[in-house]
Design a protein around this motif. Structure first.
Motif, PDB file in Angstrom:
ATOM      1  N   GLN A 552     -25.194  13.835 -25.991  1.00 15.59           N
ATOM      2  CA  GLN A 552     -25.411  13.233 -24.678  1.00 15.59           C
ATOM      3  C   GLN A 552     -25.719  11.752 -24.840  1.00 15.59           C
ATOM      4  OE1 GLN A 552     -28.458  15.543 -22.697  1.00 15.59           O
ATOM      5  NE2 GLN A 552     -27.679  17.445 -23.593  1.00 15.59           N
ATOM      6  N   PRO A 554     -26.000   7.869 -22.472  1.00 13.82           N
ATOM      7  CA  PRO A 554     -25.877   7.153 -21.189  1.00 13.82           C
ATOM      8  C   PRO A 554     -24.545   6.435 -21.060  1.00 13.82           C
ATOM      9  CG  PRO A 554     -27.447   6.051 -22.662  1.00 13.82           C
ATOM     10  CD  PRO A 554     -27.114   7.372 -23.284  1.00 13.82           C
ATOM     11  N   SER A 557     -21.838   8.430 -18.963  1.00 11.94           N
ATOM     12  CA  SER A 557     -21.957   8.621 -17.512  1.00 11.94           C
ATOM     13  C   SER A 557     -21.935   7.314 -16.741  1.00 11.94           C
ATOM     14  CB  SER A 557     -23.248   9.386 -17.193  1.00 11.94           C
ATOM     15  OG  SER A 557     -24.370   8.700 -17.717  1.00 11.94           O
ATOM     16  N   ARG A 598     -21.899  13.978 -19.459  1.00 12.22           N
ATOM     17  CA  ARG A 598     -22.763  13.078 -20.219  1.00 12.22           C
ATOM     18  C   ARG A 598     -22.365  12.977 -21.691  1.00 12.22           C
ATOM     19  NH1 ARG A 598     -28.624  15.169 -18.726  1.00 12.22           N
ATOM     20  NH2 ARG A 598     -27.600  17.151 -19.175  1.00 12.22           N
ATOM     21  N   ILE A 731     -31.320  10.076 -20.715  1.00  8.06           N
ATOM     22  CA  ILE A 731     -30.006  10.568 -20.266  1.00  8.06           C
ATOM     23  C   ILE A 731     -30.048  10.818 -18.766  1.00  8.06           C
ATOM     24  CG2 ILE A 731     -28.229  12.304 -20.594  1.00  8.06           C
ATOM     25  CD1 ILE A 731     -28.853  10.554 -23.077  1.00  8.06           C
ATOM     26  N   GLU A 732     -29.103  10.232 -18.066  1.00  7.41           N
ATOM     27  CA  GLU A 732     -29.017  10.407 -16.618  1.00  7.41           C
ATOM     28  C   GLU A 732     -28.657  11.857 -16.293  1.00  7.41           C
ATOM     29  OE1 GLU A 732     -29.082   8.879 -12.617  1.00  7.41           O
ATOM     30  OE2 GLU A 732     -29.671   7.982 -14.529  1.00  7.41           O
TER      31      GLU A 732
END
Length: 948
Positions: A552, A554, A557, A598, A731-732
């Motif tokens: 994952q 950032p 995304s 992600r 992480i969004e």
């Protein structure tokens, strides 16, 4: 890849080919042997603890009983050894039409929906399919209702009504099914292939049926249907499988009392001419598809391989030709940039004959080189003749098959009974379970018998491309095609090909770390950058493990471009690792790399012994291998074709896919992805990979035949290779759009001859109580929705209601696809059903509501059947933040606590638009009549969901 061979799933094959599915019935000699009276139990896997017993009823019905004391789902299937190949030329589609009519009432249970309603009320499902030489009926149900299900099911074959009033309606249903698939390229290609075979063979005929071939005003149609039923639906031509937790004695008692009255007799199987005459081959068939497809299919007539099921010569050849490792046909084609996949195996069987097919997915560049590709295939076939028929190769395949059988895990009961019922018609009872895994004796002469059929003189070459020239149109499914009979003038092939070496991934340590253990996942550590969950689970007694590694970032995304680059990167990993990793797949070690919102997830599955080696190799590809220009362009063009071809997918699938961008943020349509992908360059991907890998948080789940130390070692491998440093909070999270209270509609511009409407009712929140109410809603309505809008109102063939959760928020989905009714009218009918159904719901008594609730609870709390199923469920829990792994138990408790009056009040709220409703409709011109205001999803409230 080995594909379409009978041992890899008869039911799956029939589902893939639908009404045109070519059943794989043995020669007449084999059929007689398989049908001989026997009480012998079949040979089963050492890992299979169920009890099997066969019997033959006095009327000649062959039965297999399966007792599974732990079964929380019962099932049954009846296979009739007659299908579309057995009908006359007068009414094409008659066998399929008969299959439909059997569902519409019997003398004992005359209501048209009696069987369907009983199955639905008791948490079950039911279906059937008509293939070339088989018709297969099957259902599953709450075990407590098995006796009632068998009773109703048996009367299909004893006293069906064939009610005249339903004949016209069901022809409309058959016609709707036909209409829904008119734009299906697979159906069109099959229609063209039918023009290349002997026109006197039944395989050449149209088999689906429609309102033209089944004229309901012709009194001879009913007579023909009754004659077909009375001729072919005889006990000696049927095979029944019953599965449940009840004892063998109890199951036997029910079968004898319910099925003894089926008329005796063997049915009739007319002899058929040869599938290809001398003048029919060699031949070339060019087909122009609707989608942007580039395919090359090399078909050769062979004897039906079922007669050699115990020694598997065709599987042996399919394994070699379909191999994807170094030196294979596919590896060379990928190096040339000419193909993306290749599969081989038997297909289109017709009781006595079959075809050996080599199926190649071409690139646009490869489409210009089909002669060179064909020559390379024949060069490889010659290599097999010279060097490939060797005992050690056979023994390696036998060893892998024996391992698969030894550690066979159960399939879903409804799938198992359907497949076994078909199998019973083909092989002796003792082999009915083990037949797909049998390699009993190396017989090089039998391998050569089939290999000798794979020659240019016996070739039907099928070329599917938008660029081909055509001069004819296939009947019924109107494919543009051209058929010629010139001998191919192939060039000399300079392909660099080699036969596969011994497989280095074959497991030799098949011990269990802790026999019989089943632990819930626990978090072993949460160091910066990597979170590891682990569970030792050997309760299925298999030396296998599931490993999930979610990468994952950032970076992934940030925008649509990042999402498209993640798709490309995951696809590139699979392509780059395909040749070196293919032996692992053959040895029972699966792997995958797939994109998500992600980043990318890597997965491993199968025998755990070699998984550390496989993971190491996969990580090295991800981090170190060069992304080559030709490879990048091939992958990009394949993804562009897939996105463009999505517009030709089945309409129901398009509608459901269109719902996602309305509810998840961020999400994009296939058209948005297509335009973004067009602009992506090789340098973009080369830049993106290190950017993604430099900013990582990793979630891992390792479960199965793995100790704590094993799991930690895998995590160490991942950490050392990728050096993740971000926390989960960096992480969004995914976001769900909450549909505002009320009704909204959205127009969908989709390319299809049918019309469709989808209604999605979204739960207010993700609380267990709301989820329980939404699940009960579709559970109560699915059978009545189908019966009302499909059976009674005849709106179309595709009609269903089902749960439709999005992320962790429950929802209900209703979909109707119609060949003739416009979207506004479909929506009006759905709305009318919802209002009318309130009367039924308000009149439910406590006992009926309790029965529905118990069957739903049984479905909700079903025990996992396989390690892979449990692994996927636990991974979803990790994804949703359910770190206590008890969400389904909390939903079950909320369902247990739900009272009838509470549910009735909930449904009143639903009708009053107290929950968000989104209507999607096509075509656009009809959408103005849909309920509610135009949807404005960008203005809808959003809440976050953690999910890898």
């Amino acid at each position: 890849m080995i594909k379409h061979h009978w041992r890899h799933g008869l039911t799956a094959l029939a589902a893939t080919l639908g009404l045109a599915a070519c059943s794989l019935t043995p020669s007449n000699t084999q059929t007689q042997e398989a049908s001989m009276p026997s009480t012998q139990a079949p040979v089963t896997s050492p890992n299979d603890q169920r009890q099997y017993q066969s019997l033959m009823l006095d009327n000649g019905l062959s039965v297999l009983l399966i007792n599974d004391p732990n079964a929380d789902k019962a099932a049954a299937a009846m296979n009739v050894s007659a299908g579309s190949q057995d009908e006359s030329d007068q009414f094409p589609g008659l066998a399929h039409y008969l299959e439909h009519m059997l569902f519409l009432g019997t003398e004992t249970y005359p209501d048209a929906d009696a069987y369907q309603q009983f199955v639905a009320e008791n948490g079950g499902s039911r279906n059937a399919f008509t293939a070339s030489t088989d018709t297969n009926y099957y259902f599953d149900i709450d075990p407590r209702a098995l006796e009632g299900g068998l009773d109703r099911f048996s009367h299909f074959f004893i006293d069906p009504l064939f009610t005249p009033d339903y004949m016209a309606r069901e022809v409309n249903a058959v016609n709707s099914e036909y209409s829904s698939k008119l734009r299906n390229d697979g159906r069109r290609q099959l229609a063209a292939i039918r023009q290349a075979v002997n026109p006197a063979h039944p395989f050449s005929r149209f088999s689906a049926g429609n309102n033209e071939t089944l004229p309901v005003k012709d009194p001879k149609l009913r007579e023909a249907m009754l004659d077909f039923y009375q001729t072919h639906y005889r006990a000696g031509a049927m095979h029944l499988v019953v599965y449940g937790p009840q004892s063998i004695d109890q199951l036997q008692q029910w079968v004898k009392q319910d099925f003894a009255d089926i008329p005796s007799g063997q049915g009739q199987q007319a002899s058929t001419p040869t599938l290809f005459r001398d003048q029919d081959l060699p031949a070339e068939l060019s087909i122009k598809p609707l989608k942007q497809l580039y395919q090359l299919q090399l078909l050769f007539p062979i004897p039906d391989p079922i007669q050699d099921y115990a020694t598997q010569p065709v599987s042996y050849l399919a394994n070699l030709i379909g191999h994807e490792g170094e030196g294979s046909i596919l590896a060379w084609l990928k190096q040339k940039g000419w193909a993306s996949s290749l599969s081989a195996g038997s297909q289109f069987s017709t009781r006595d004959e079959s075809m050996f097919g080599i199926n190649i997915e071409l690139t646009a560049e490869g489409d210009q080189h089909i002669d060179e590709i064909t020559a390379a295939v024949f060069k490889y076939i010659q290599l097999i003749r010279q060097q490939g028929i060797e005992q050690w190769r056979y023994e390696e395949q036998a060893q892998l098959a024996a391992q698969s059988f030894r550690f066979m895990e159960p399939s879903e009961p409804i799938q198992a009974v359907s497949q076994l019922a078909m199998q019973m018609a083909r092989v002796p009872m003792k082999d009915v379970v083990q037949a797909p895994y049998m390699f009993t004796q190396y017989q090089p002469e039998r391998i050569r018998t089939y290999l000798n059929q794979l020659t240019p003189e016996k070739l039907l070459r099928v070329h599917v491309s938008p660029n081909v020239k055509t001069d004819d149109i296939a009947p019924w499914f109107p494919a543009d095609y051209r058929l010629t009979h010139d001998t191919l003038d192939l060039p000399t092939s300079h392909a660099n090909l080699a036969l596969p070496k011994a497989n280095p991934y074959v497991a030799d340590d098949l011990s269990l770390v802790e026999p019989g253990t089943a632990m819930a996942p626990k978090q072993l550590n949460e160091k910066p950058g990597l979170s590891l969950w682990h569970a030792t689970d050997t309760s299925f007694a298999v030396p296998r493990a599931q490993v999930f590694v979610s990468l994952q970032s950032p970076v992934a995304s940030e925008n649509l471009k990042s999402r498209v680059l993640s798709n490309l990167l995951a696809d590139w990993v699979m392509d780059e690792f395909n040749a070196p990793g293919y032996p692992a797949r053959l040895a029972g070690l699966g792997y995958d790399a797939y994109p998500h919102a992600r980043g990318i997830t890597l997965t491993l599955r199968g025998y755990n012994q070699r998984q550390p080696i496989l993971l190491k190799n996969l990580l090295e590809v991800l981090t170190q291998d060069e992304i080559k220009p030709d490879q990048f362009e091939r992958i990009k063009q394949r993804q562009l074709r897939q996105l463009r071809n999505a517009a030709q997918d089945p309409l129901a699938r398009q509608m459901m896919r269109a719902l996602t961008p309305e509810l998840i943020d961020p999400a994009w349509s296939e058209a948005d992805k297509y335009h973004a992908l067009e602009a992506i360059t090789l340098e973009d991907l080369k830049t993106y990979r290190p950017q993604l890998l430099a900013q990582l948080h990793i979630q891992m789940l390792a479960m199965g035949n793995l100790s704590t130390e094993d799991a930690q070692q895998l995590a160490t491998q991942v950490r050392q290779s990728l050096n993740p440093a971000l926390a989960q909070s960096d992480i969004e999270p995914l976001k769900l759009r909450q549909i505002p209270t009320g009704a909204w509609h959205q127009a969908e511009q989709l390319d299809h001859n049918d019309k469709a409407v989808l209604l999605h009712i979204q739960g207010r929140n993700n609380a267990p109580a709301e989820t329980a109410r939404m699940l009960m809603l579709t559970h109560l309505q699915q059978a009545d929705f189908f019966n009302s809008l499909r059976t009674e109102q005849q709106l179309g063939y595709v009609v269903f209601a089902s749960p439709f959760p999005v992320l962790d928020t429950a929802g209900a989905l209703y979909l109707v696809q119609s060949p003739s009714t416009d979207a506004a009218e479909i929506a009006r009918r759905i709305s009318a059903f919802m209002v009318e159904d309130q009367v039924r719901i308000n009149q439910l008594n406590e006992a009926t509501f309790k029965r529905y609730k118990e069957s739903l609870l049984n479905n909700l709390l079903r025990e996992d059947q396989r390690l892979s199923e449990r692994g996927q469920r636990m991974w979803r829990a990790v994804a949703m933040g359910d770190t206590h792994f008890d969400r389904r138990e909390r939903i079950a408790q909320a369902l247990e606590d739900l009272t009838l009056s509470q549910f009735q009040a909930f449904y009143t709220d639903v009708l009053a638009n107290q929950r968000g409703k989104l209507w999607l409709g096509t075509p656009v011109k009809d959408v103005e009549g849909l309920p509610g205001q135009p949807a404005t999803p960008k203005l809808w409230p959003i809440h976050s969901i953690d999910s890898p």
